[in-house]
Design a protein around this motif. Sequence first.
Motif, PDB file in Angstrom:
ATOM      1  N   ASP A 114      -6.387 -16.004  59.506  1.00  0.00           N
ATOM      2  CA  ASP A 114      -5.122 -16.173  60.221  1.00  0.00           C
ATOM      3  C   ASP A 114      -5.343 -16.304  61.722  1.00  0.00           C
ATOM      4  OD1 ASP A 114      -3.869 -15.999  57.824  1.00  0.00           O
ATOM      5  OD2 ASP A 114      -3.343 -13.875  58.031  1.00  0.00           O
ATOM      6  N   LYS A 115      -6.179 -15.466  62.245  1.00  0.00           N
ATOM      7  CA  LYS A 115      -6.434 -15.516  63.695  1.00  0.00           C
ATOM      8  C   LYS A 115      -7.183 -16.792  64.066  1.00  0.00           C
ATOM      9  CE  LYS A 115      -6.415 -10.513  64.382  1.00  0.00           C
ATOM     10  NZ  LYS A 115      -7.164  -9.336  64.860  1.00  0.00           N
ATOM     11  N   ARG A 116      -8.084 -17.266  63.119  1.00  0.00           N
ATOM     12  CA  ARG A 116      -8.802 -18.512  63.378  1.00  0.00           C
ATOM     13  C   ARG A 116      -7.821 -19.683  63.463  1.00  0.00           C
ATOM     14  NH1 ARG A 116     -10.977 -22.387  59.898  1.00  0.00           N
ATOM     15  NH2 ARG A 116     -12.714 -23.593  60.815  1.00  0.00           N
ATOM     16  N   GLN A 117      -6.797 -19.662  62.606  1.00  0.00           N
ATOM     17  CA  GLN A 117      -5.804 -20.730  62.634  1.00  0.00           C
ATOM     18  C   GLN A 117      -5.015 -20.726  63.959  1.00  0.00           C
ATOM     19  OE1 GLN A 117      -5.363 -23.264  60.578  1.00  0.00           O
ATOM     20  NE2 GLN A 117      -7.106 -22.528  59.362  1.00  0.00           N
ATOM     21  N   ILE A 118      -4.720 -19.509  64.466  1.00  0.00           N
ATOM     22  CA  ILE A 118      -4.006 -19.416  65.751  1.00  0.00           C
ATOM     23  C   ILE A 118      -4.847 -20.007  66.872  1.00  0.00           C
ATOM     24  CG2 ILE A 118      -3.032 -17.808  67.456  1.00  0.00           C
ATOM     25  CD1 ILE A 118      -2.362 -15.946  65.117  1.00  0.00           C
ATOM     26  N   ALA A 119      -6.140 -19.715  66.847  1.00  0.00           N
ATOM     27  CA  ALA A 119      -7.030 -20.254  67.874  1.00  0.00           C
ATOM     28  C   ALA A 119      -7.142 -21.768  67.760  1.00  0.00           C
ATOM     29  CB  ALA A 119      -8.405 -19.604  67.768  1.00  0.00           C
ATOM     30  N   ILE A 120      -7.244 -22.271  66.515  1.00  0.00           N
ATOM     31  CA  ILE A 120      -7.343 -23.733  66.302  1.00  0.00           C
ATOM     32  C   ILE A 120      -6.061 -24.411  66.798  1.00  0.00           C
ATOM     33  CG2 ILE A 120      -7.414 -25.516  64.510  1.00  0.00           C
ATOM     34  CD1 ILE A 120      -9.287 -23.671  62.929  1.00  0.00           C
ATOM     35  N   LYS A 121      -4.908 -23.792  66.532  1.00  0.00           N
ATOM     36  CA  LYS A 121      -3.637 -24.346  66.989  1.00  0.00           C
ATOM     37  C   LYS A 121      -3.588 -24.416  68.523  1.00  0.00           C
ATOM     38  CE  LYS A 121       1.353 -23.636  66.688  1.00  0.00           C
ATOM     39  NZ  LYS A 121       2.419 -22.734  66.181  1.00  0.00           N
ATOM     40  N   GLY A 143      -5.660 -27.279  69.693  1.00  0.00           N
ATOM     41  CA  GLY A 143      -5.105 -28.574  69.348  1.00  0.00           C
ATOM     42  C   GLY A 143      -3.972 -29.059  70.224  1.00  0.00           C
ATOM     43  N   GLN A 144      -3.566 -28.282  71.199  1.00  0.00           N
ATOM     44  CA  GLN A 144      -2.477 -28.722  72.080  1.00  0.00           C
ATOM     45  C   GLN A 144      -2.961 -29.904  72.927  1.00  0.00           C
ATOM     46  OE1 GLN A 144       0.037 -25.420  73.771  1.00  0.00           O
ATOM     47  NE2 GLN A 144      -1.687 -24.193  73.038  1.00  0.00           N
ATOM     48  N   THR A 145      -2.126 -30.964  72.977  1.00  0.00           N
ATOM     49  CA  THR A 145      -2.548 -32.208  73.616  1.00  0.00           C
ATOM     50  C   THR A 145      -2.827 -32.040  75.109  1.00  0.00           C
ATOM     51  OG1 THR A 145      -0.212 -32.754  73.945  1.00  0.00           O
ATOM     52  CG2 THR A 145      -1.278 -33.619  71.965  1.00  0.00           C
ATOM     53  N   GLU A 146      -2.136 -31.131  75.775  1.00  0.00           N
ATOM     54  CA  GLU A 146      -2.324 -30.982  77.226  1.00  0.00           C
ATOM     55  C   GLU A 146      -3.668 -30.376  77.584  1.00  0.00           C
ATOM     56  OE1 GLU A 146       0.920 -28.629  78.472  1.00  0.00           O
ATOM     57  OE2 GLU A 146       0.328 -26.864  77.321  1.00  0.00           O
ATOM     58  N   LEU A 147      -4.396 -29.821  76.550  1.00  0.00           N
ATOM     59  CA  LEU A 147      -5.727 -29.255  76.809  1.00  0.00           C
ATOM     60  C   LEU A 147      -6.840 -30.235  76.470  1.00  0.00           C
ATOM     61  CD1 LEU A 147      -5.310 -25.579  75.515  1.00  0.00           C
ATOM     62  CD2 LEU A 147      -5.031 -26.463  77.825  1.00  0.00           C
ATOM     63  N   ASN A 148      -6.493 -31.455  76.083  1.00  0.00           N
ATOM     64  CA  ASN A 148      -7.497 -32.462  75.735  1.00  0.00           C
ATOM     65  C   ASN A 148      -8.350 -32.761  76.956  1.00  0.00           C
ATOM     66  OD1 ASN A 148      -8.870 -34.886  75.055  1.00  0.00           O
ATOM     67  ND2 ASN A 148      -7.320 -35.296  73.488  1.00  0.00           N
ATOM     68  N   ALA A 149      -9.663 -32.717  76.771  1.00  0.00           N
ATOM     69  CA  ALA A 149     -10.588 -32.912  77.892  1.00  0.00           C
ATOM     70  C   ALA A 149     -10.476 -34.299  78.497  1.00  0.00           C
ATOM     71  CB  ALA A 149     -12.020 -32.660  77.430  1.00  0.00           C
ATOM     72  N   SER A 150      -9.875 -35.238  77.756  1.00  0.00           N
ATOM     73  CA  SER A 150      -9.750 -36.602  78.263  1.00  0.00           C
ATOM     74  C   SER A 150      -8.558 -36.764  79.195  1.00  0.00           C
ATOM     75  CB  SER A 150      -9.616 -37.584  77.077  1.00  0.00           C
ATOM     76  OG  SER A 150     -10.739 -37.485  76.236  1.00  0.00           O
ATOM     77  N   ASN A 151      -7.732 -35.755  79.296  1.00  0.00           N
ATOM     78  CA  ASN A 151      -6.553 -35.837  80.164  1.00  0.00           C
ATOM     79  C   ASN A 151      -6.974 -35.919  81.634  1.00  0.00           C
ATOM     80  OD1 ASN A 151      -4.724 -35.711  78.082  1.00  0.00           O
ATOM     81  ND2 ASN A 151      -4.554 -33.485  78.159  1.00  0.00           N
ATOM     82  N   PRO A 152      -6.099 -36.509  82.478  1.00  0.00           N
ATOM     83  CA  PRO A 152      -6.387 -36.499  83.926  1.00  0.00           C
ATOM     84  C   PRO A 152      -6.467 -35.061  84.456  1.00  0.00           C
ATOM     85  CG  PRO A 152      -4.620 -38.042  83.412  1.00  0.00           C
ATOM     86  CD  PRO A 152      -4.886 -37.270  82.149  1.00  0.00           C
ATOM     87  N   GLU A 153      -7.165 -34.913  85.576  1.00  0.00           N
ATOM     88  CA  GLU A 153      -7.356 -33.572  86.145  1.00  0.00           C
ATOM     89  C   GLU A 153      -6.025 -32.912  86.503  1.00  0.00           C
ATOM     90  OE1 GLU A 153      -9.466 -30.258  87.204  1.00  0.00           O
ATOM     91  OE2 GLU A 153     -10.202 -32.091  86.238  1.00  0.00           O
ATOM     92  N   GLU A 154      -5.032 -33.722  86.959  1.00  0.00           N
ATOM     93  CA  GLU A 154      -3.744 -33.150  87.328  1.00  0.00           C
ATOM     94  C   GLU A 154      -3.048 -32.518  86.130  1.00  0.00           C
ATOM     95  OE1 GLU A 154      -4.695 -36.201  87.904  1.00  0.00           O
ATOM     96  OE2 GLU A 154      -4.919 -36.337  90.088  1.00  0.00           O
ATOM     97  N   VAL A 155      -3.179 -33.162  84.950  1.00  0.00           N
ATOM     98  CA  VAL A 155      -2.552 -32.632  83.728  1.00  0.00           C
ATOM     99  C   VAL A 155      -3.214 -31.333  83.322  1.00  0.00           C
ATOM    100  CG1 VAL A 155      -2.060 -33.089  81.284  1.00  0.00           C
ATOM    101  CG2 VAL A 155      -1.862 -34.928  82.980  1.00  0.00           C
ATOM    102  N   LEU A 156      -4.537 -31.302  83.411  1.00  0.00           N
ATOM    103  CA  LEU A 156      -5.256 -30.075  83.030  1.00  0.00           C
ATOM    104  C   LEU A 156      -4.909 -28.921  83.979  1.00  0.00           C
ATOM    105  CD1 LEU A 156      -8.762 -31.603  82.212  1.00  0.00           C
ATOM    106  CD2 LEU A 156      -7.056 -30.753  80.585  1.00  0.00           C
ATOM    107  N   GLN A 157      -4.817 -29.228  85.281  1.00  0.00           N
ATOM    108  CA  GLN A 157      -4.457 -28.173  86.241  1.00  0.00           C
ATOM    109  C   GLN A 157      -3.034 -27.673  86.019  1.00  0.00           C
ATOM    110  OE1 GLN A 157      -5.152 -29.582  90.206  1.00  0.00           O
ATOM    111  NE2 GLN A 157      -7.390 -29.545  90.009  1.00  0.00           N
ATOM    112  N   LEU A 158      -2.125 -28.594  85.678  1.00  0.00           N
ATOM    113  CA  LEU A 158      -0.749 -28.197  85.407  1.00  0.00           C
ATOM    114  C   LEU A 158      -0.666 -27.309  84.174  1.00  0.00           C
ATOM    115  CD1 LEU A 158       2.194 -28.530  86.321  1.00  0.00           C
ATOM    116  CD2 LEU A 158       2.380 -30.514  84.814  1.00  0.00           C
TER     117      LEU A 158
END
Length: 995
Positions: free
Chosen positions: A952-959, A962-977
């Motif tokens: 259960d806790k592993r699923q929470i961490a995976i979720k 999986g949030q799109t705003e944490l995608n490493a490909s996002n611009p730096e401004e999005v990651l900082q926000l």
Amino acid sequence: MSAEAADREAATSSRPCTPPQTCWFEFLLEESLLEKHLRKPCPDPAPVQLIVQFLEQASKPSVNEQNQVQPPPDNKRNRILKLLALKVAAHLKWDLDILEKSLSVPVLNMLLNELLCISKVPPGTKHVDMDLATLPPTTAMAILLYNRWAIRTIVQSSFPVKQAKPGPPQLSVMNQMQQEKELTENILKVLKEQAADSILVLEAALKLNKDLYVHTMRTLDLLAVEPGMVNGETESSTAGLKIKTEEMQCQVCYDLGAAYFQQGSTNSAVYENAREKFFRTKELIAEIGSLSLHCTIDEKRLAGYCQACDVLVPSSDSTSQQLTPYSQVHICLRSGNYQEVIQIFIEDNLTFSLPVQFRQSVLRELFQKAQQGNEALDEICFKVCACNTVRDILEGRTISVQFNQLFLRPNREKIDFLLEVCSRSINLEKASDCLKGNMAAFLKNVCLGLEDLQYVFMISSHELFITLLKDEERKLLVDQMRKRSPRVNLCIKPVTSFYDIPASASVNIGQLEHQLILSVDPWRIRQILIELHGMTSERQFWTVSNKWEIPSVYSGVILGIKDSLTRDLVYILMAKGLHCSTVKDFSHAKQLFAACLELVTEFSPKLRQVMLNEMLLLDIHTHEAGTGQSGERPPSDLISRVRGYLEMRLPDIPLRQVVAEECVAFMLNWRENEYLTLQVPAFLLQSNPYVKLGQLLAATCKELPGPKESRRTAKDLWEVVVQICSVSSQHKRGNDGRVSLIKQRESTLGIMYRSELLSFIKKLREPLVLTIILSLFVKLHNVREDIVNDITAEHISIWPSSIPNLQSVDFEAVAITVKELVRYTLSINPNNHSWLIIQADIYFATNQYSAALHYYLQAGAVCSDFFNKAVPPDVYTDQVIKRMIKCCSLLNCHTQVAILCQFLREIDYKTAFKSLQEQNSHDAMDSYYDYIWDVTILEYLTYLHHKRGETDKRQIAIKAIGQTELNASNPEEVLQLAAQRRKKKFLQAMAKLYF
């Protein structure tokens, strides 16, 4: 030797001890015995006769060698004679009533013109063209005296005069009378021509809002000695006899009213002006009371003027609605409408607009009428007394003896009326707890004083009683009355017989002493003391209350006053003034100090300066507690007086240390750094340690923006504080022969004791000064060799990093001082993030981790709008974040540790992973995963839960990963926000947990 000197020496050598009647004025002139003569109980000749003789001698024309009559010479003798005449008038307090009764118009004209001359009124200048508000107080008062006399003389000349019966005809006397009559008519002609200007001058005086001063014998003496210096003193200070604004306006209103009334015979419209002035006079008399020393109004004549104006200018319905409460009460009393007076008093119990003294005077007037045989007024007296009593208890005063006497035989009607007054005198929705408590206590006391239970139940069942008292209080009161009633009823002799016993002298003295303790009215205190001293001369009434305390530096001077009445009055006025200042009742304190200043000015320059110092301290407290709290700068006059006190060099004046403290603190609080650093006299730095400390603090503030090399003053301040915190040591050999070191904590090597320094600092409010002092003590605390956790502070780098002799510093005292200073500074401004960080560091250093987190979070919250904005990096430095991490770790909140590791400039993965491995975490663990924005930490969590089989806790961490705003490909401004949004939510959640 000159001929004049030879004549004087011959006259002196041959003069008898008792002067002959023909040359008594010469005797007073030569021997300077005027003041001694005036102090006699019945001086002969009388003071007014002295004025006449002095001025006659000074105005005698001279005859030259050709036997030609010349004007009086302006020589030293004539100037002294004129000065003596002015001194006699000053002895009479410039009372125009006395002077007009005894002096002729020409003599009084000459006297007042001399007063104008000595008061620096420019000759030939019209008084109406001069601005009274900008003139020195003595000059303005001299102009007012002259113009008051002018219109009074015009009014008096319009009255019919009864001709004196002529005696035996004597040619010389008749010629003299004719000359005086012609001279009087000429003066009157000039005064009438200037009447319009005089009225304009007096009307302008009514707009003044400052106290005035008139010359006394002392100021006239000083003027004769050194005119330039004393002119400055009398113009800008409190030298001279003080005339309060209300007293001056009262006299001027009365004189203007009389002038307008006299003009009304030719212009009926002017009667309206007269009516306005006379009724304003009555209001002012009611305000200042009948004990005024400088305002003498013939109240019977005033009442006659008012009645005449009411007849000549009848008030319409529209004007009657605009009448002041004073006028309404006056009209009701005159017309016999006493019920309306009662209604006005009941309404005033809500507004407190009528002075208590005025209400009491109305009651006294009704009592006098009732005692003259008008029995119908007995009920009215009770009702007015009941209204006054309710007003007294609402304001916290005791119940009067009159009410107790009138309520000896209660009946249903009296109790009904009393309850009505109580109900209408308090607004339960808006009234403060204090007012409600006073009313409840009064009703309880009334119940306890009643014998008949039916009357008790009338009160206890009333709506007001039920609202104000709790059920338990009401039940307890009724039970007490039930238990007490049998014993009361068995009493054979009625309780009321006690009041039939005439009061003894000791009872009267006790009652007066009780009033003396309660009163804060200086004129009432003076009257009570006069009555007490009239009853007994064996008591020292300044000892009546053990609450009357004055500083020991003053007691020796005051108790050394020879006259017992003056000694008691000065002591009590000062003690009560100091007490009122302590409890922040500044208005009464100012009245008491002003009365004491006026009293001591006449006989003690030393006490006069003491009172000026205390009034300066009072004005500082008044400003700091009033407009100063809102940031309004003090008036320039107050700053000048503070400078004057600091620069004062009077060795014989007793000084209180607290005055110097407050003055220096005042200058620092209002950023008068330029004066403290550049303009302070050198002798002050050596003689006054507070000025020395203030100069160092001001200079450090001034140099703070500069480079570190230029901060020499900071080093001097550091050395001064280190010396204050150092202790003297001595060696002692024990029984075993060993030598031990004993520290004497109460001794000091510095300019003041540590306790005195702390007391001074607690008078400061300027943030920069407090920050500098706090950083200095923090640095001194950190210098210890055994210190583990340093405390951080703003501007800490300006202080030296070491002390040559560490053993001499009492570091325990330094630590206590730091804690006390932080507690004080946060009471001044609980939202200063720098001070909050210091408090958090102190808790961290003393292993109080939960409290430390509370203040670290509070520091971030106050500078980021409760984390809705980013916390400035100079607030949440890496050191602060690391200390927050350690606090959470030691509190077993390991998930919070991992999240805080992200806040560092370089994420501490080692600490984060180690904390996540802990399984006994006391925080919410997986509920915090939404606050993690670093993907590496989230991947480690996924691995860790998979390894442990925590699906259960592993699923929470995976979720969370999986949030799109944490995608490493996002611009730096999005990651900082994304990171900033999670920081905000996490810190707000932490604040709710620790606040």
